[in-house]
Enzyme design. Structure first.
Site, PDB file in Angstrom:
ATOM      1  N   SER B 323       0.818  -1.217   0.000  1.00 45.92           N
ATOM      2  CA  SER B 323       0.000   0.000   0.000  1.00 45.92           C
ATOM      3  C   SER B 323       0.848   1.261   0.000  1.00 45.92           C
ATOM      4  O   SER B 323       1.945   1.292   0.560  1.00 45.92           O
ATOM      5  CB  SER B 323      -0.892   0.026   1.251  1.00 45.92           C
ATOM      6  N   HIS B 400      -7.628   0.134   6.147  1.00 42.70           N
ATOM      7  CA  HIS B 400      -7.252  -1.260   6.378  1.00 42.70           C
ATOM      8  C   HIS B 400      -7.345  -1.638   7.860  1.00 42.70           C
ATOM      9  O   HIS B 400      -7.768  -2.742   8.192  1.00 42.70           O
ATOM     10  CB  HIS B 400      -5.849  -1.542   5.832  1.00 42.70           C
TER      11      HIS B 400
END
Lengths: 505, 505, 505, 505
Positions: B323, B400
């Protein structure tokens, strides 16, 4: 092209998974449940949490971390409940999952203090029953949509056995479900599909089961309604209600407006080429899902089918029903029982006494005598008798007139089945869907309560009844040839044996 | 089998019609419009009714006789509006299509007089803005769902240019749209689809266009992300948003947790066999529909994809992201600018001055010096810095962590693209999705605001910072081998050149 | 994914057109015929050309300009022929469309003068009957493949009524058709499809019609064979034979090898979960297309289904048939009629006299007496009796043994239907398909004429018959547990009532 | 409906399996190979049997027990061969798999002894090369059809490098393959599919790759040829050649017959509505499979597409090509080099000297001078110059004239691409497909070698050349308005800048 085939196959995922599970179950389902259990640790342990408590957790969970698994677990528990358990849970929904009264009070105060878009919105939210969000979250689980529909079916069963204050609570639950399902089953989400002899058997099986007007006896009977070149069937489906139609209509393509269902469905008949047909006859419309009661599909279905058939078969000029008259016999019995009926003279009653002898319709002489009296009474039944809300007594009439159709013709002895004789002494009627007039008809009916009917129908009223005096007969617009022909043609035509014979002038 | 193919083809009706129209238009569309005009006589004549007036008619129409045509007409008019016209109509929605204040007052009174399920329901209904029902009825028209989504996009544009009381009104409109779209785009209605090199080009074109994390340069670049044996892509679709994904995730199958997007997407790399992969890497997640802002799909998507991949490839053990860290450079700049930063000592600042010279990362010596300081700052950024609501500053982290993932590893110089260097000085991170821990992680984050992170991440914090002293490091459960291996393995492994090198103890 | 859906929809073109025509016909077909007529001007005019002359034109046309239209015209003409016309045309094919004798003579001379690849090829071409190319060109027309299959069916009818030299001519036509259809219906072009309760009704209708082993009485009966979790059905289709299976097999999933078809198909039985089954039972295989007689599909079908089921259900260990014994009763009657039978001692004949009384099997005492004698005779029938080509008498045995299966077990009173009693006194047998042994079994059967059978079957032979003395019983390989269990288990198990009871030691 | 979707999904089996394997390989493929090995025990063990020996086994195997596995094994071996190995195997096919000479001799004797249907058939069978049956059996394996097509491609490569007797042997192999593939790829087995912007990318990729006339530069270029409303593309596919077109044609819908490919494909052009088009222009036809050389699809494709487009767009009146003239520049160079050309006078040669200067066409004056001479030469090239078999020199002309089209117009400077200038000095032509004349045109061309051309084309011939004197210009039939308008209209119209300008009278 293939993007639509791409799109088609999109929806198989859920279906295939569901089917694979049902087929193999055993180990795989256990794995899934185990996974779900991992996601939902609170469900572990010896003491099973009760259903309302699980629902609370589903509602209050800040994230969606375990929403899918939890929703699935709730639906599973619900599926295991017996009648008493279902009743208890539905009452919980009524009383424990309404709006929060304290928040609601505060929201009212805030709105009254400063009325505006923001406070009204907050008030709306505060007044929403918590079960609304609960139902939306149950839909996270695979099969959730169908489960909610089935839950409403259970609710109807429980409501039927409930009285008083508890019933009011359940009615609030029903109102929420109705609101939600109307949104989910909005016409924009429905898909129209042809049903024919190449349709999968598991869907055809449902058609046999759901047919509510003219019973489909077996697969051969079904085949006769789907396979011939002059038959069509259309159904609405919802992407989430797999293999299960919402409503369907059966259509016969014909050379003219039919007067008898028996002739239409006769076993030995010779089909015509679809391209030779001028008339599409809607002879059976069945709603399939009790849990969607109150969510209306029929109007959209008929209009969509009219549009589709016009595209496929440009020769089609007339769109008409061949409809039952479900409350006629009951209404007539009451009139016959009245000492002084406004509809039936004593001589009429004497003639109608023949109806009490089964088989009366098999004797041509009797039938000829009964016909004018029965049709006169039927004209009264449709045009003058009023039920609740000043609407016609007949529910099928209310549906079609509300859609903007016109009552086109009365058909004496159109349905000789036991059901047809019992509910309407064999009477059937046609409602005409004429695209140019639908809007006007609808307004006349909805605004003025007017029953729009062809002259041929009104003519059955006694001359002295003076019904039509009040308003002049609707004048057909120039060029309205279909209407002219149908209405007048019927009147002038030589008497047809079983349908709508005319009295001597 | 074929029932699902039956089902697949169900949805083509709308699609095929739409396409046929677009392809042929000319005469056919005119016919349709003519038909619509017949159904909607009020639209005839020289004076066009204004849009709000049409909306009123749609709302008050007692039957559904002309609903589909009318809704279509409104959407057509809307599509013709220029920016000023859109703004005017949206303000009309805000002010003329809110709840009826008189009815609302009465409903409040009734509720206060006798609080109960019935009066609360009536109050809820009275407080509902009329536009809610309007939006639902617009959905009657073909393409209605998409039109409402696009209308919300327009609303965002207008809101961005609006202040004060008008903005509040528009926000109420937005709240209603958000509520409605959340219900329509409920996860239960979404369909997960593989996207690969055999997907129709018009959909792939959208993937190129919507990719928001690592730009897809052209079709060859796209092919490299879809066609190799070790690549996957999944998207959610809605049955009514034809050919248009809602959200998609790109996945790389790998032998271990990757530290660098550049290596992952390198042109010349040799793909591995899918069955040899142990790790699925979610390296790009893109929301596609601005009009669905606030309706969350990402969490469901990731979990569904994890489940699907586990079914297809039993060898997969680790599910992890690679990410970006979008706000890191901005945050770091502020810390560096502070006279007295709690994070950066003066010596740190001196070292980080190298970041101001483009190309700093190309010099191994500079990179080696910057690495420990940057990673220490990054650990602070994730673990201790807090933004609004006491949540982490980083939006990707909030997403997340909120899903129950764990911050697994910091990767120094993981993204050397201009964008990666600009927003995060090349830093990338991995978030680990571990099925058994997701629920606990989510609760720790949601309830206690805890940033769940692997020991390897926490270790980057200065010893004297004392962050971890407060609570003992999470003890891995017995058998939690993945966590052990990943966290410790990272720490013990020989320094990898560009990702997460460890300072000498 | 979607490329295969793209591919799927590829084949609809022809299908949809054909259907559209059938549905609408009237004007459209006339247009098409008119178009065809324009393409084929020679067909115009008052005098219709005869069929062989049209065929000559189709064969000699240098270009393909009008091939499709001309082929269609020929097939249309053929379809109009009555029995006499068909016969005449088929004889024309035999005599006027053989090879050209003059060209053939020249080709022979050329080959003899200079034998080689080129002259052999020329000879082969010259020896090819012209009708071969004619059939290939008929396939240009839509529906051509099916028309050629149906033409061969007509040929069989005509051949059955024909003798002598004409018959020989027709046989040459048949040989050409057989050659061509074997190439067109090569296994590489066939597609295996699951048939289940979600299959379109028009295909299921064919399954009912084509079932040749255990009659399917009606749709409910069909449903019981397709819908339960422990039932499967597979069929081969050809892309050009729309909606019409070539061959299908019905499969029951079971916990062990079944001995009785009546139990297997019992109405009230409780299905098991597919994942619990260890045994797949092929209990009915039916060829569907008489016109494809001699083109073999069964072997490929069984092996493909075994492979598919193994993939879907890893617990399946045993693949076995439950098969009829169609010629047993006829063979036994002959043995009983012989003065001195090598199979039946006089005492045996006396016992078997019971078979002449219908209902004998309903008396347990009689059944117990008959059982050992009948099974001993059956063992002889399978293992020692030989028909044409030194192959077993039983056609079903020849099929399965030729496929590499093993005769596994004899089941006394396994089929109590009138047909089962009439053709085999109720006897059924199991053939075992064991992947590891198929090749060896096939070679033993094909090369040495050996009937590969389990010890349990051979044991039914009289001890003094000495059949097995010559060769030792096949020794099961180490680890061949399935074979051990099945064969020995059967022998040791307590007597099952109706299947394979053992004589007292 | 859904029966055709059933049918569609039929073909996915093979596709899905193949794809699954390619995606996962590793363990699964090994399992399969292991299974195959079990079925094929001779393949076990250290010594691998050679390929011809495996082929012998496949041919002589009495049953089909191991046919599928064995065929798969042979194809696998074939795939592993290098160029030398392929050559060796193909020569084996030529010499070891021809007909058996002894059997052939006997069959000749038998036929000569008693000529008749039976002995001719036996002779035909004996003369058939054994490789024919071998190829048919290779088709048992998944992917067999494609493998045989690819094998013929390899054969072409080997043949190109081979001379003498070996070449003759290979030619016999090619003849057998050609015969077989013509049967397998019979038009009756092909499926026509639209190709558009919603087609799967892996198929579109092939379109880019196979385009042979006007190169498709990239995906944007492709999009311009597929997505606009006035563009169409159609391809033939075979059910066994997954995702791989056989031939495709690109079509532009236009308001009239176009003269320039550059204008037709211009980037900025504004598309028209399909319903407004009167003319369908076939501007590119590409064969895709070298291995199917000699199997003709083009004629069928064009006629099918004409039929489909007429059905979809009733306004289409004219079906025409815009075609290259590939051999014109070469032929013209030879004429210019001749001392005494029958076509070019010295003055003509002088004018045509301008062609030797690149960029000549950019100067309007030069172009105007060159135009009449070039067009006169072109008319000669098409109408009078003859190549092999007394056919036109131009291969594209031979194709379209053989299909029954008419040479309609010469377009000066219709293709300014480097390729267009190099091969034809920019010349393009239109061939007209007129349904009513196709058959007659075809016969005139095929029987009499006549080049059917519009008057406008013939007029380019010098008056004194006397070409047309011999036969009067074809008189257009009454009502043949298209021909009138096109031919005469062209001549009378004001000079168009770049196409077919007329010399002053």
């Amino acid at each position: 092209m293939s993007s639509s085939t791409f799109f088609r196959s999109m929806l198989t995922t859920i279906a295939d998974r569901g089917r694979a599970l049902l087929r193999r179950h055993g180990p795989m389902v256990e794995d899934l449940l185990e996974d779900a259990a991992k996601l939902m640790p609170s469900a572990k342990g010896p003491a099973r949490r009760d259903l309302p408590s699980l629902c609370d957790t589903l509602l209050t969970g800040r994230g969606e971390a375990s929403g899918v698994a939890l929703a699935g677990q709730i639906l599973e528990r619900w599926a295991e409940l017996d009648a008493a358990g279902q009743r208890a849970f539905l009452l919980d929904l009524a009383y424990r999952f309404g709006p929060d009264p304290i928040k609601l009070d505060k929201a009212i105060d805030a709105y009254r203090a400063a009325p505006g878009a923001g406070t009204a919105l907050a008030l709306h939210n505060a007044a929403e029953a918590r079960r609304q969000e609960l139902f939306r979250r149950l839909n996270l689980a695979p099969g959730g949509t169908e489960a909610v529909v089935r839950m409403r079916e259970a609710l109807f069963r429980v409501m039927a056995e409930t009285q008083g204050v508890e019933k009011a609570g359940l009615e609030a639950v029903d109102a929420d479900l109705n609101h939600l399902l109307a949104s989910w089953f909005n016409r924009g989400f429905l898909v129209l599909r042809h049903i024919d002899w190449t349709t999968p058997a598991n869907i055809l099986e449902k058609i046999i089961q759901y047919e509510a007007v003219h019973t489909i006896r077996d697969w051969d009977d079904l085949r006769r309604r789907l396979a011939p070149t002059d038959r069509r069937c259309f159904a609405f489906f919802h992407p989430q209600l797999l293999d299960d139609p919402l409503i369907f209509v059966e259509v016969a393509l014909a050379p003219d407006i039919p007067a008898s269902i028996d002739a239409l469905l006769a076993e030995g008949r010779a089909p015509i080429a679809a391209a030779d047909a001028t008339t599409a006859v809607f002879y059976s419309i069945s709603n399939c899902q009790e849990g969607l009661r109150g969510v209306s599909f029929g109007n959209f279905l008929i209009k969509q089918v009219v549009e589709d058939l016009r595209g496929e078969l440009p020769n089609l000029r007339t769109f008409v029903t061949l409809s039952p008259v479900p409350s006629f016999a009951g209404w007539l019995a009451k009139e016959r029982a009245k000492e002084a009926s406004a509809v039936l003279a004593p001589a009429d009653k004497a003639i109608l006494a023949a109806l009490d002898h089964s088989g009366w319709h098999l004797d041509p002489g009797t039938a000829a005598t009964v016909s004018p009296v029965l049709l006169q009474a039927a004209a009264h039944y449709f045009l003058k008798a009023k039920g609740r809300g000043n609407k016609p007594v007949d529910p099928v009439a209310r549906f079609h007139l509300g859609n903007g159709a016109r009552l086109e013709r009365l058909n004496f002895l159109g349905d000789l089945s036991p059901k047809g004789l019992a509910q309407a002494h064999g009477l059937m009627v046609n409602y005409l869907y004429k695209l140019d007039d639908i809007e006007t008809n609808h307004e006349r009916y909805a605004d003025r309560g007017e029953v729009v009917a062809a002259a041929a129908v009104r003519r059955h009223l006694r001359a002295d009844a003076g019904v039509d005096e009040a308003k002049p007969p609707t004048k057909p617009k120039a060029g309205d040839k279909t209407a002219e022909k149908t209405a007048d043609g019927t009147a002038k035509r030589a008497p047809r044996p079983r349908a709508d014979p005319q009295p001597p002038a």
